[in-house]
Every structure is written in C-alpha cells, then in structure tokens.
Design a protein around this motif. Structure first.
Motif, PDB file in Angstrom:
ATOM      1  N   ALA A 159      42.061 -15.748  79.653  1.00  0.00           N
ATOM      2  CA  ALA A 159      42.360 -16.611  78.377  1.00  0.00           C
ATOM      3  C   ALA A 159      41.356 -16.360  77.303  1.00  0.00           C
ATOM      4  O   ALA A 159      41.526 -16.284  76.298  1.00  0.00           O
ATOM      5  CB  ALA A 159      42.571 -17.986  78.863  1.00  0.00           C
ATOM      6  N   ARG A 163      41.511 -15.185  73.609  1.00  0.00           N
ATOM      7  CA  ARG A 163      41.236 -15.648  72.268  1.00  0.00           C
ATOM      8  C   ARG A 163      40.064 -14.950  71.624  1.00  0.00           C
ATOM      9  O   ARG A 163      40.251 -14.959  70.305  1.00  0.00           O
ATOM     10  CB  ARG A 163      40.605 -16.987  72.815  1.00  0.00           C
ATOM     11  CG  ARG A 163      41.230 -17.853  73.386  1.00  0.00           C
ATOM     12  CD  ARG A 163      40.505 -19.284  73.469  1.00  0.00           C
ATOM     13  NE  ARG A 163      41.366 -20.489  74.051  1.00  0.00           N
ATOM     14  CZ  ARG A 163      41.187 -20.666  75.786  1.00  0.00           C
ATOM     15  NH1 ARG A 163      40.307 -19.925  76.192  1.00  0.00           N
ATOM     16  NH2 ARG A 163      42.022 -21.508  76.040  1.00  0.00           N
ATOM     17  N   LEU A 180      48.954 -18.538  75.603  1.00  0.00           N
ATOM     18  CA  LEU A 180      47.759 -19.753  76.155  1.00  0.00           C
ATOM     19  C   LEU A 180      48.482 -21.065  76.341  1.00  0.00           C
ATOM     20  O   LEU A 180      48.205 -21.860  77.100  1.00  0.00           O
ATOM     21  CB  LEU A 180      46.761 -19.778  75.040  1.00  0.00           C
ATOM     22  CG  LEU A 180      45.748 -18.520  74.962  1.00  0.00           C
ATOM     23  CD1 LEU A 180      44.700 -18.665  74.062  1.00  0.00           C
ATOM     24  CD2 LEU A 180      45.277 -18.024  76.559  1.00  0.00           C
TER      25      LEU A 180
END
Length: 302
Positions: A159, A163, A180
């Motif tokens: 994750a 990002r 997410l």
C-alpha cells in the motif's frame, strides 16, 4: 555444467536492483549452484528455462538416479518460509521437500514434477477448475510459531508503494484510492486465518506423478482465503482484455470461483481489485508498461 541464470531471472532481479542482495546474489549464483550440487552428490541435467522470476531451478538426479529439483533463491524471495510451508503441507496439494532440514541458506531440494506442463496447458474452464481444487488443499491451519507474515503486513508494504505511485501518476490515482479503500474494509473484519500460497496462479500448478496437479513456488502468508484466490481470478488477463465481453467474463469468473471454493464473492472482488492495482502500479514503476495497461484496465472492470 554451467549454471547460467535464465534471462527472465536476470531481468526480474534487475527490476529490483536496489534490494541489498540482488546483483551480488546473481554474481555468486553459478558458484553457489555448483557447490549445492556437489555437496549433495547430485548430477545436474539442465537449468529450467525460462524458469521463474525469483529463483534458479536446476533439474538434477540423486546418486540412486531419483529425479529431483534443486532450487536456489535470494533472501528477499523468503526461501526459508517456503521450506516451512512445504514441510507443513507435507505433499498435500504441493510439491514435496526432498530435504526438509536447511543444509544451506536459500537452497531447496524438491521432488521432480513435469516442469514444462502446467495447468495452463488445459482449456481455460478446466484449468481454473483444476487450479482451484489444488488451491483448496493448501488452505490449512498455519503451524504454531510460524515465521510467515500476515496479509495485513504484506499488503501494508504494498500500500505504501501504491500511494507513492499515485502521488506521481495522476492516471492511476483513482484506482489506487479504490484499492486502498477496499483493503481497509477487508482488513477490518477478516473471516479466517489460513496458511496461503501467496502467489498462486495457473503457472504455479505443475503436472506430477503422485497427484495429477501440484502447486510449486509459494511465497507463504497467513490470512483469509479470498486473498489467495484473488490472483487466480486474473489469470490469462491478456485473453480477458482481448475479449469484447471481457468485463462480464471477469465478473462471472469472480462469482464462479467464489461459489466453488465457498469464498465470499464481495471479499474476493475486493482483494482481486487490490492485487490487480498493486501489480499494475508495480509494473508501471519498473517500466513494464504493457503489463501495467492490461492490469489496470482489468482492475477498472471490478
């Protein structure tokens, strides 16, 4: 013989050259393979080509002529976790260890399957059925005191990279946000904890002698079964994208796999979305633009 690493392995390691043991491990690989063969009194037949993206696979024979496989992997591929998982499965649904104790770090000796015959050789519907049946056998209680990371831990690292990718690529930002968000919801109430293969797909299921099909190459993780099944949903993604009915075919596949393996359909859809976006963002980051396009288009259907 010369233990020359296949091009696929060299390319894959090059994509993550910043890892601490990447290039150094590759440079030492021929010598390490020679030592591993000699130490065990094996005779090497050939290096498996094209092979995998994270290890060198050598087809060998023991002193008594028994065929086997010698596998060498860098630390980042977590070979000791693979050893523990294979020992726990004990050949039920997965390739068997021929050497359960760790003689050398990163070296596994396995039973010989048919390395050139994967379940992908079957027609699509039959391949999915056989692959799903193999995967079901692997979903067992993890061993006590196991060394495996959890789905939450693994996807947490992923994750962060997603990002970062979205921050510099506005095109993928909406899909990353959706993926997410799905992850957060899924981790809020996981339904079970099982030992999972971790990287399961059709090419990881090979024809065997003990059983028709056996899984190879796990990157074990513990968590819910829908996470494991999610990677199988997008198998043959290039064929799905090429179909005019690709989106509806994908949704039917989610439904069929969820029902056949008694997995919640929405949880499977959510993990399929997360894993497809994660793979697409990673492919774009290392320059595999064609793969990225396929994966992100597929993710958009979910």
């Amino acid at each position: 013989m010369a233990f020359e690493p296949p091009r696929r392995l060299v390319r894959a390691l090059g994509e993550t050259a910043s890892a601490p043991d990447g290039e150094d491990w590759l440079a030492r690989l021929p010598e390490a393979a020679e030592r591993a063969v000699s130490l065990r009194g094996l005779s090497a037949e050939r290096v498996q080509v094209p092979g995998g993206r994270s290890s060198l696979v050598v087809l060998v024979r023991a002193a008594d002529g028994t065929p086997a496989v010698l596998k060498l992997a860098p630390r980042r591929a977590r070979p000791e976790g693979e050893r523990v998982a294979l020992a726990h499965w004990g050949g039920r649904g997965a390739v068997q260890l021929r050497e359960e104790d760790a003689v050398e770090d990163g070296v596994l000796v396995l039973e010989r399957l048919h390395p050139d015959v994967s379940v992908r050789s079957l027609p699509e519907a039959k391949a999915l059925l056989e692959a799903a049946g193999t995967l079901r056998r692997l979903w067992v209680e993890p061993p006590g005191g196991h060394p495996f990371e959890t789905v939450a831990e693994r996807t947490g690292r992923q994750a962060e990279a997603m990002r970062a990718g979205a921050a510099v690529d506005a095109e993928v930002a909406p899909l990353v946000s959706a993926a997410l968000g799905a992850r957060e919801e899924l981790l809020a109430a996981p339904p079970e904890v099982r030992l999972l293969h971790g990287t399961f797909r059709q090419s990881k299921v090979l024809a065997g002698e003990r059983m028709p099909w056996l899984a190879v190459g796990p990157d074990p993780v513990v968590g819910e079964t829908a996470f494991d099944l999610a990677r199988l949903v997008r198998d043959r993604v290039e064929d799905l994208i090429a179909q005019p009915s690709g989106a509806s075919t994908t949704r039917r596949r989610v439904k069929r796999l969820a029902e056949s393996l008694e997995v919640d359909q929405e949880r499977l859809r959510g993990w399929t979305l997360f894993r497809a976006v994660e793979s697409g963002v990673r492919a774009r980051r290392v320059g595999r633009e064609k793969d990225a396009e396929l994966l992100l288009e597929f993710a958009g259907w979910l």
